[in-house]
Design a protein around this motif. Structure first.
Motif, PDB file in Angstrom:
ATOM      1  N   VAL A  92     -46.815  58.275  27.465  1.00 22.75           N
ATOM      2  CA  VAL A  92     -45.514  58.838  27.834  1.00 22.75           C
ATOM      3  C   VAL A  92     -44.443  58.169  26.986  1.00 22.75           C
ATOM      4  N   SER A  93     -43.624  58.967  26.331  1.00 17.18           N
ATOM      5  CA  SER A  93     -42.596  58.434  25.441  1.00 17.18           C
ATOM      6  C   SER A  93     -41.451  57.822  26.235  1.00 17.18           C
ATOM      7  N   PRO A  94     -40.648  56.970  25.599  1.00 15.78           N
ATOM      8  CA  PRO A  94     -39.394  56.559  26.229  1.00 15.78           C
ATOM      9  C   PRO A  94     -38.468  57.758  26.338  1.00 15.78           C
ATOM     10  N   PRO A  95     -37.407  57.696  27.141  1.00 15.89           N
ATOM     11  CA  PRO A  95     -36.477  58.821  27.253  1.00 15.89           C
ATOM     12  C   PRO A  95     -35.868  59.163  25.894  1.00 15.89           C
ATOM     13  N   VAL A  96     -35.807  60.468  25.608  1.00 21.53           N
ATOM     14  CA  VAL A  96     -35.273  60.963  24.340  1.00 21.53           C
ATOM     15  C   VAL A  96     -34.071  61.858  24.637  1.00 21.53           C
ATOM     16  N   CYS A  97     -32.959  61.598  24.003  1.00 19.77           N
ATOM     17  CA  CYS A  97     -31.759  62.408  24.195  1.00 19.77           C
ATOM     18  C   CYS A  97     -31.884  63.726  23.439  1.00 19.77           C
ATOM     19  N   VAL A  98     -31.669  64.841  24.139  1.00 19.54           N
ATOM     20  CA  VAL A  98     -31.644  66.164  23.520  1.00 19.54           C
ATOM     21  C   VAL A  98     -30.508  66.974  24.142  1.00 19.54           C
ATOM     22  N   THR A  99     -30.202  68.106  23.523  1.00 22.21           N
ATOM     23  CA  THR A  99     -29.263  69.077  24.087  1.00 22.21           C
ATOM     24  C   THR A  99     -29.926  70.447  24.042  1.00 22.21           C
ATOM     25  N   LEU A 100     -29.219  71.472  24.472  1.00 23.48           N
ATOM     26  CA  LEU A 100     -29.771  72.827  24.403  1.00 23.48           C
ATOM     27  C   LEU A 100     -29.997  73.277  22.967  1.00 23.48           C
ATOM     28  N   GLN A 101     -29.414  72.557  22.014  1.00 27.50           N
ATOM     29  CA  GLN A 101     -29.572  72.892  20.605  1.00 27.50           C
ATOM     30  C   GLN A 101     -30.778  72.194  19.971  1.00 27.50           C
ATOM     31  N   TYR A 102     -31.592  71.546  20.792  1.00 26.83           N
ATOM     32  CA  TYR A 102     -32.812  70.889  20.306  1.00 26.83           C
ATOM     33  C   TYR A 102     -34.009  71.696  20.814  1.00 26.83           C
ATOM     34  N   PRO A 103     -34.358  72.796  20.170  1.00 22.55           N
ATOM     35  CA  PRO A 103     -35.343  73.699  20.763  1.00 22.55           C
ATOM     36  C   PRO A 103     -36.808  73.343  20.539  1.00 22.55           C
ATOM     37  N   THR A 104     -37.136  72.680  19.422  1.00 33.11           N
ATOM     38  CA  THR A 104     -38.540  72.487  19.083  1.00 33.11           C
ATOM     39  C   THR A 104     -38.813  71.087  18.563  1.00 33.11           C
ATOM     40  N   ALA A 105     -40.089  70.754  18.472  1.00 34.94           N
ATOM     41  CA  ALA A 105     -40.526  69.476  17.916  1.00 34.94           C
ATOM     42  C   ALA A 105     -41.851  69.683  17.191  1.00 34.94           C
ATOM     43  N   ARG A 106     -42.196  68.724  16.332  1.00 33.58           N
ATOM     44  CA  ARG A 106     -43.472  68.750  15.622  1.00 33.58           C
ATOM     45  C   ARG A 106     -43.992  67.318  15.520  1.00 33.58           C
ATOM     46  N   GLY A 107     -45.273  67.175  15.336  1.00 27.61           N
ATOM     47  CA  GLY A 107     -45.852  65.852  15.184  1.00 27.61           C
ATOM     48  C   GLY A 107     -47.118  65.904  14.359  1.00 27.61           C
ATOM     49  N   TYR A 108     -47.572  64.742  13.925  1.00 29.05           N
ATOM     50  CA  TYR A 108     -48.806  64.628  13.148  1.00 29.05           C
ATOM     51  C   TYR A 108     -49.966  64.241  14.063  1.00 29.05           C
TER      52      TYR A 108
END
Length: 235
Positions: free
Chosen positions: A135-151
């Motif tokens: 489980v990651s630490p808390p990450v700040c996002v807004t409604l303008q952060y729609p997607t993510a990617r990882g390796y």
């Protein structure tokens, strides 16, 4: 390289297997039934990532960073430009695993080990054997952060790592949003974008915190994960 996508129902079933454990970790009695993941509007397939293709990573120009910098301390770059993704991203804290845990909560065998990273350097990577989750630490996002990617890199077995998100106060509390898939022998692969569902943290624009959950629910498998990046806007 194009990888087949898991169905929404299969992801929900896999994530449900660890939902009770994750709920306990986060201090909740239970996580209600999980909704199906929502794919991004413009699908992008996963890509085999060679060290030559991903290095070096250039920081965003100061003007762009100033425009995107809604959350404190975040910096931006185009880490996947050589892989035909020109979006700007911010790196989730600690997801390059440079030191012990770095704010991540590691469970059921999940651990940081030394290995070859996506850029070819030697350093920490997150190992997720069967039944483990992080489980990651808390990450700040807004409604303008729609997607993510990882390796992701497959060390043993097939399938992939299920990704979930948790927003404090949201109902249901945790939801699966995608899966990082990889095949043994292919090395590091860049996942397709997955939806981080910022609307679960509230319908009004503004900052909110999300925790990402990586869960390996496949049998007889082992994966390495590195570099979780959130897209502050679709470009």
């Amino acid at each position: 390289m194009s990888l087949s996508r898991p169905t929404a129902s299969s992801i929900a079933r896999k994530f449900a297997a660890t939902a009770g454990v994750v709920a306990g970790l986060l201090g909740f009695a239970a996580i209600p039934a999980l909704a199906a993941p929502v794919p991004p509007a413009a699908p992008v397939v996963a890509t085999v990532a060679t060290p030559e293709a991903i290095a070096p990573v250039k920081a965003a120009p100061a003007k762009v960073s100033a425009e995107l910098a809604v959350c404190p301390g975040q910096t931006f770059s185009q880490p996947f430009e050589a892989l035909k993704d020109s979006n700007y991203y911010t790196l989730v804290e600690g997801s390059e695993f440079n030191g012990p845990e770095e704010g991540w909560e590691l469970n059921n065998g999940a651990q940081i080990v030394e290995g070859t990273r996506p850029d070819g350097s030697t350093g920490g990577v997150l190992e997720l054997p069967s039944g483990s989750y992080a489980v990651s630490p808390p990450v700040c996002v807004t409604l303008q952060y729609p997607t993510a990617r990882g390796y992701i890199e497959a060390v043993q077995g097939g399938g992939g790592v299920t990704v979930g998100v948790y927003y404090a106060g949201s109902k249901p509390a945790g939801q699966p949003v995608g899966q990082l898939n990889a095949k043994v022998g292919k090395g590091w692969e860049l996942s397709a974008p997955f939806n981080v569902k910022p609307q679960l943290g509230g319908s009004q624009e503004g900052v909110r915190e999300v925790r990402f959950i990586y869960a390996n629910t496949t049998r007889s498998s082992d994966f390495h994960v590195s570099g979780l990046y959130v897209d502050p806007r679709m470009s």
